[in-house]
Design a protein around this motif. Structure first.
Motif, PDB file in Angstrom:
ATOM      1  N   GLU A   1      -8.225   7.450  -3.121  1.00  0.00           N
ATOM      2  CA  GLU A   1      -9.076   7.393  -4.316  1.00  0.00           C
ATOM      3  C   GLU A   1      -8.250   7.554  -5.582  1.00  0.00           C
ATOM      4  OE1 GLU A   1     -12.926   9.344  -4.380  1.00  0.00           O
ATOM      5  OE2 GLU A   1     -12.686   9.847  -2.261  1.00  0.00           O
ATOM      6  N   ARG A   2      -7.347   8.514  -5.587  1.00  0.00           N
ATOM      7  CA  ARG A   2      -6.519   8.728  -6.782  1.00  0.00           C
ATOM      8  C   ARG A   2      -5.636   7.525  -7.080  1.00  0.00           C
ATOM      9  NH1 ARG A   2      -6.394  14.119  -4.874  1.00  0.00           N
ATOM     10  NH2 ARG A   2      -4.593  13.651  -3.568  1.00  0.00           N
ATOM     11  N   ALA A   3      -5.212   6.819  -6.036  1.00  0.00           N
ATOM     12  CA  ALA A   3      -4.339   5.653  -6.223  1.00  0.00           C
ATOM     13  C   ALA A   3      -5.113   4.387  -6.573  1.00  0.00           C
ATOM     14  CB  ALA A   3      -3.511   5.422  -4.955  1.00  0.00           C
ATOM     15  N   GLY A   4      -6.435   4.470  -6.612  1.00  0.00           N
ATOM     16  CA  GLY A   4      -7.240   3.299  -6.932  1.00  0.00           C
ATOM     17  C   GLY A   4      -7.454   2.359  -5.771  1.00  0.00           C
ATOM     18  N   LEU A   5      -7.164   2.814  -4.558  1.00  0.00           N
ATOM     19  CA  LEU A   5      -7.323   1.975  -3.376  1.00  0.00           C
ATOM     20  C   LEU A   5      -8.728   2.039  -2.799  1.00  0.00           C
ATOM     21  CD1 LEU A   5      -3.941   2.951  -1.688  1.00  0.00           C
ATOM     22  CD2 LEU A   5      -4.520   0.685  -2.577  1.00  0.00           C
ATOM     23  N   ALA A   6      -9.456   3.089  -3.124  1.00  0.00           N
ATOM     24  CA  ALA A   6     -10.787   3.283  -2.550  1.00  0.00           C
ATOM     25  C   ALA A   6     -11.629   4.136  -3.487  1.00  0.00           C
ATOM     26  CB  ALA A   6     -10.677   3.947  -1.173  1.00  0.00           C
ATOM     27  N   ASP A   7     -12.935   4.079  -3.277  1.00  0.00           N
ATOM     28  CA  ASP A   7     -13.889   4.911  -4.011  1.00  0.00           C
ATOM     29  C   ASP A   7     -14.816   5.574  -3.013  1.00  0.00           C
ATOM     30  OD1 ASP A   7     -13.158   4.499  -6.665  1.00  0.00           O
ATOM     31  OD2 ASP A   7     -14.263   2.606  -6.778  1.00  0.00           O
ATOM     32  N   ALA A   8     -15.268   6.782  -3.360  1.00  0.00           N
ATOM     33  CA  ALA A   8     -16.292   7.423  -2.552  1.00  0.00           C
ATOM     34  C   ALA A   8     -17.616   6.714  -2.808  1.00  0.00           C
ATOM     35  CB  ALA A   8     -16.403   8.903  -2.912  1.00  0.00           C
ATOM     36  N   ASP A   9     -18.318   6.371  -1.749  1.00  0.00           N
ATOM     37  CA  ASP A   9     -19.619   5.708  -1.886  1.00  0.00           C
ATOM     38  C   ASP A   9     -20.657   6.755  -2.279  1.00  0.00           C
ATOM     39  OD1 ASP A   9     -22.113   4.428  -1.418  1.00  0.00           O
ATOM     40  OD2 ASP A   9     -21.106   3.024  -0.072  1.00  0.00           O
TER      41      ASP A   9
ATOM     42  N   PRO B   1      -9.919  -3.605  -4.484  1.00  0.00           N
ATOM     43  CA  PRO B   1      -8.714  -4.445  -4.557  1.00  0.00           C
ATOM     44  C   PRO B   1      -7.477  -3.578  -4.782  1.00  0.00           C
ATOM     45  CG  PRO B   1     -10.483  -5.364  -5.898  1.00  0.00           C
ATOM     46  CD  PRO B   1     -10.959  -4.008  -5.452  1.00  0.00           C
ATOM     47  N   VAL B   2      -6.414  -3.914  -4.089  1.00  0.00           N
ATOM     48  CA  VAL B   2      -5.199  -3.098  -4.160  1.00  0.00           C
ATOM     49  C   VAL B   2      -4.504  -3.325  -5.505  1.00  0.00           C
ATOM     50  CG1 VAL B   2      -2.921  -2.699  -3.133  1.00  0.00           C
ATOM     51  CG2 VAL B   2      -4.912  -3.136  -1.667  1.00  0.00           C
ATOM     52  N   PRO B   3      -4.256  -2.253  -6.262  1.00  0.00           N
ATOM     53  CA  PRO B   3      -3.496  -2.422  -7.523  1.00  0.00           C
ATOM     54  C   PRO B   3      -2.090  -2.925  -7.197  1.00  0.00           C
ATOM     55  CG  PRO B   3      -4.504  -0.224  -7.370  1.00  0.00           C
ATOM     56  CD  PRO B   3      -4.612  -0.841  -6.012  1.00  0.00           C
ATOM     57  N   ALA B   4      -1.741  -4.078  -7.721  1.00  0.00           N
ATOM     58  CA  ALA B   4      -0.468  -4.702  -7.356  1.00  0.00           C
ATOM     59  C   ALA B   4       0.707  -3.863  -7.842  1.00  0.00           C
ATOM     60  CB  ALA B   4      -0.388  -6.100  -7.936  1.00  0.00           C
ATOM     61  N   PRO B   5       1.565  -3.385  -6.942  1.00  0.00           N
ATOM     62  CA  PRO B   5       2.747  -2.629  -7.376  1.00  0.00           C
ATOM     63  C   PRO B   5       3.827  -3.570  -7.897  1.00  0.00           C
ATOM     64  CG  PRO B   5       2.772  -2.868  -4.998  1.00  0.00           C
ATOM     65  CD  PRO B   5       1.496  -3.506  -5.474  1.00  0.00           C
ATOM     66  N   ALA B   6       4.628  -3.077  -8.812  1.00  0.00           N
ATOM     67  CA  ALA B   6       5.770  -3.852  -9.296  1.00  0.00           C
ATOM     68  C   ALA B   6       6.785  -4.027  -8.169  1.00  0.00           C
ATOM     69  CB  ALA B   6       6.417  -3.147 -10.481  1.00  0.00           C
TER      70      ALA B   6
ATOM     71  N   GLY C   1      -1.087   8.038   4.545  1.00  0.00           N
ATOM     72  CA  GLY C   1      -2.136   7.425   3.742  1.00  0.00           C
ATOM     73  C   GLY C   1      -2.240   5.927   4.004  1.00  0.00           C
ATOM     74  N   THR C   2      -1.088   5.292   4.200  1.00  0.00           N
ATOM     75  CA  THR C   2      -1.080   3.861   4.519  1.00  0.00           C
ATOM     76  C   THR C   2      -1.782   3.604   5.849  1.00  0.00           C
ATOM     77  OG1 THR C   2       0.995   3.566   3.305  1.00  0.00           O
ATOM     78  CG2 THR C   2       0.415   1.865   4.903  1.00  0.00           C
ATOM     79  N   VAL C   3      -1.571   4.491   6.814  1.00  0.00           N
ATOM     80  CA  VAL C   3      -2.248   4.349   8.109  1.00  0.00           C
ATOM     81  C   VAL C   3      -3.759   4.436   7.924  1.00  0.00           C
ATOM     82  CG1 VAL C   3      -2.616   5.439  10.362  1.00  0.00           C
ATOM     83  CG2 VAL C   3      -0.296   5.154   9.473  1.00  0.00           C
ATOM     84  N   VAL C   4      -4.224   5.384   7.118  1.00  0.00           N
ATOM     85  CA  VAL C   4      -5.660   5.501   6.865  1.00  0.00           C
ATOM     86  C   VAL C   4      -6.195   4.212   6.241  1.00  0.00           C
ATOM     87  CG1 VAL C   4      -7.409   6.704   5.482  1.00  0.00           C
ATOM     88  CG2 VAL C   4      -5.654   8.011   6.690  1.00  0.00           C
ATOM     89  N   TRP C   5      -5.471   3.694   5.261  1.00  0.00           N
ATOM     90  CA  TRP C   5      -5.910   2.447   4.605  1.00  0.00           C
ATOM     91  C   TRP C   5      -5.970   1.300   5.612  1.00  0.00           C
ATOM     92  CZ3 TRP C   5      -4.083  -2.464   3.842  1.00  0.00           C
ATOM     93  CH2 TRP C   5      -4.711  -3.232   2.854  1.00  0.00           C
ATOM     94  N   LEU C   6      -4.977   1.188   6.474  1.00  0.00           N
ATOM     95  CA  LEU C   6      -4.961   0.126   7.475  1.00  0.00           C
ATOM     96  C   LEU C   6      -6.135   0.268   8.445  1.00  0.00           C
ATOM     97  CD1 LEU C   6      -1.129   0.032   8.243  1.00  0.00           C
ATOM     98  CD2 LEU C   6      -2.448  -1.790   7.141  1.00  0.00           C
ATOM     99  N   LEU C   7      -6.469   1.490   8.820  1.00  0.00           N
ATOM    100  CA  LEU C   7      -7.613   1.714   9.710  1.00  0.00           C
ATOM    101  C   LEU C   7      -8.919   1.298   9.041  1.00  0.00           C
ATOM    102  CD1 LEU C   7      -6.580   5.189  11.170  1.00  0.00           C
ATOM    103  CD2 LEU C   7      -6.686   3.025  12.440  1.00  0.00           C
ATOM    104  N   LEU C   8      -9.065   1.620   7.768  1.00  0.00           N
ATOM    105  CA  LEU C   8     -10.270   1.237   7.038  1.00  0.00           C
ATOM    106  C   LEU C   8     -10.327  -0.277   6.841  1.00  0.00           C
ATOM    107  CD1 LEU C   8     -10.274   4.051   4.318  1.00  0.00           C
ATOM    108  CD2 LEU C   8     -11.743   3.921   6.347  1.00  0.00           C
TER     109      LEU C   8
ATOM    110  N   VAL D   1       0.845  -1.199   0.000  1.00  0.00           N
ATOM    111  CA  VAL D   1       0.000   0.000   0.000  1.00  0.00           C
ATOM    112  C   VAL D   1       0.880   1.248   0.000  1.00  0.00           C
ATOM    113  CG1 VAL D   1      -1.758   1.275   1.287  1.00  0.00           C
ATOM    114  CG2 VAL D   1      -1.885  -1.222   1.124  1.00  0.00           C
ATOM    115  N   LEU D   2       1.938   1.225   0.796  1.00  0.00           N
ATOM    116  CA  LEU D   2       2.888   2.345   0.794  1.00  0.00           C
ATOM    117  C   LEU D   2       3.459   2.558  -0.602  1.00  0.00           C
ATOM    118  CD1 LEU D   2       4.637   4.386   2.458  1.00  0.00           C
ATOM    119  CD2 LEU D   2       6.324   2.548   2.662  1.00  0.00           C
ATOM    120  N   ALA D   3       3.795   1.464  -1.297  1.00  0.00           N
ATOM    121  CA  ALA D   3       4.365   1.567  -2.644  1.00  0.00           C
ATOM    122  C   ALA D   3       3.350   2.149  -3.624  1.00  0.00           C
ATOM    123  CB  ALA D   3       4.838   0.199  -3.118  1.00  0.00           C
ATOM    124  N   VAL D   4       2.084   1.731  -3.512  1.00  0.00           N
ATOM    125  CA  VAL D   4       1.047   2.259  -4.400  1.00  0.00           C
ATOM    126  C   VAL D   4       0.881   3.754  -4.198  1.00  0.00           C
ATOM    127  CG1 VAL D   4      -1.432   2.213  -4.903  1.00  0.00           C
ATOM    128  CG2 VAL D   4      -0.176   0.070  -4.604  1.00  0.00           C
ATOM    129  N   LEU D   5       0.895   4.192  -2.945  1.00  0.00           N
ATOM    130  CA  LEU D   5       0.691   5.613  -2.650  1.00  0.00           C
ATOM    131  C   LEU D   5       1.911   6.456  -3.003  1.00  0.00           C
ATOM    132  CD1 LEU D   5      -1.168   5.270   0.763  1.00  0.00           C
ATOM    133  CD2 LEU D   5      -2.113   6.233  -1.343  1.00  0.00           C
TER     134      LEU D   5
END
Length: 423
Positions: free
Chosen positions: A335-343, A354-359, A282-289, A262-266
């Motif tokens: 949202e910009r990184a494709g990790l989440a969408d606004a409902d 789904p987390v976009p797989a980083p290289a 941002g990674t902390v926010v994702w982990l909390l969610l 997630v850190l790599a994606v962001l």
């Protein structure tokens, strides 16, 4: 006490032989072992015990007799460089290697007899000029259980069997700490695994034979190097991009991602303290969610005020300050990184995607930037909260579900040809 058999498969990710699907293409090792850096071949993923157990009526032969073909398989695998390949028919240089284990014990088949036994089991095929190292037929579960029981009983009766102990030491050196594990990790690193994890079902009766142990999936340890270890042993060393998930947009699937991904994606290709700090937050926010969804895709009902308080607690920010603006900014980053969408429904909801797989290179870059930031920065932002959150996520929402999937027999692995490898 019966052994945890998956631990003996740890060198190949803890996968059972019938969970691995591949049809090897033979390389040409007639002039010498295939170079370890050569990635376009088919690794031998059969253990020496499985090779010996492929013999017809192996249980009738007994463990000491099976030690001979097992040692021969070990020598042949070393000679090919750990891949399925053709070899010359005459291999006098392997006899001394074989005899280091056999040590002239007449109760153990000699070299030519051991090769003949392997041929009866479909482990090798011989012509007048060549030997082919093949993948033998996959044993049934009943055969695997019988194999385990016979080996355990032999070790109980003869714990100091010198031949068996020499074989085990050689297997450990070559398979568990050498070309065996190296070739499997090479498949992972070059994108040749397609791992499917079926949806969890509540009516599955687990077979204790497939229990996951400490060696199968190493447990997480709350240390910076472990939290941000990008090899992912908690997922059988399988990169995120090689896990086959459900249809896009379908909720309720496991996220499988760890904090480093997630850190790599962001962060992407970002550099410097400000970029890293923002990606970490941002990674902390994702982990909390993700904790709210129990590590699965889908909607999260978490008011911004509540998210802000949790974020401040993890990062050690002032408890009496208003951090909602920061939270909204970080949610926008997700949202910009494709990790989440606004409902589109209630305004206080966000949908984890789904987390976009980083290289792999992106993950390595992110970890390098992270370490540089922590070493060089004078920022006093606490690290303990992130480490704790990362370790909890990794244990409860990655390693735990992965272990359950292995124990429920919901995992299958296809090894694809190099031309189909993931980028």
């Amino acid at each position: 006490m019966r052994r945890i058999v998956r631990d003996s498969w740890a060198w190949r990710g803890g996968f059972a032989p019938d969970e691995l699907r591949y049809e090897p293409v033979l390389a040409d090792a007639s002039s010498g072992p295939i170079d370890p850096s050569a990635v376009g071949h088919w690794p031998v993923l059969t253990s020496q015990l499985e090779a010996a157990w492929s013999l017809p009526d192996a249980e009738r032969l007994g463990i000491r007799t099976l030690t001979g073909p097992a040692a021969a398989h070990l020598a042949l695998t070393a000679r090919t460089g750990g891949v399925h390949a053709w070899l010359p028919r005459d291999l006098p240089e392997l006899v001394p290697v074989f005899e280091e284990i056999r040590a002239g014990d007449d109760s153990i088949p000699a070299w030519e007899e051991a090769l003949a036994l392997l041929e009866t089991g479909g482990v090798i095929e011989r012509s007048a000029t060549r030997v082919a190292l093949l993948r033998p037929p996959v044993p049934t579960v009943q055969r695997m259980i019988l194999m385990r029981d016979m080996l355990d009983d032999h070790e109980h009766r003869e714990p100091d069997d010198p031949v068996a102990n020499r074989l085990l030491r050689a297997v450990w050196k070559q398979t568990y700490a050498g070309i065996g594990v190296g070739r499997f990790r090479q498949l992972s690193a070059t994108g040749r695994l397609r791992v499917t994890v079926d949806v969890e079902r509540g009516d599955v009766e687990r077979d204790p034979f497939f229990e996951v142990g400490q060696a199968s999936l190493p447990e997480f340890r709350n240390e910076p190097g472990a939290v941000l270890d990008h090899a992912f042993p908690e997922r059988s060393w399988v990169p995120l991009g090689q896990i086959v998930t459900g249809p896009p947009g379908e909720p309720g699937h496991a996220l499988w991602a760890s904090a480093p991904e997630v850190l790599a994606v962001l962060l992407g290709g970002g550099r410097g303290a400000n970029a890293v700090r923002r990606a970490v937050r941002g990674t902390v926010v994702w982990l909390l969610l993700a904790a709210r969804t129990e590590g699965r895709t889908g909607p999260v009902e978490m008011p911004t005020a509540s998210l802000s308080r949790s974020l401040a607690e993890v990062l050690g920010l002032k408890a009496d300050a208003d951090h909602r603006k920061l939270s909204r900014m970080l949610l926008a980053d997700l949202e910009r990184a494709g990790l989440a969408d606004a409902d589109p429904g209630p305004p206080q909801r966000i949908v984890l995607r789904p987390v976009p797989a980083p290289a792999a290179a992106t993950v390595r870059h992110a970890l390098a930037q992270w370490m540089s930031w922590r070493v060089a920065s004078t920022d006093e932002e606490p690290l303990e909260g992130l480490l704790r959150l990362s370790s909890d996520h990794r244990e409860h929402f990655v390693r735990g579900p992965w272990a359950r999937a292995l124990e429920d027999r919901r995992v299958s692995v296809e090894i694809v040809p190099p031309a189909l490898a993931a980028s």
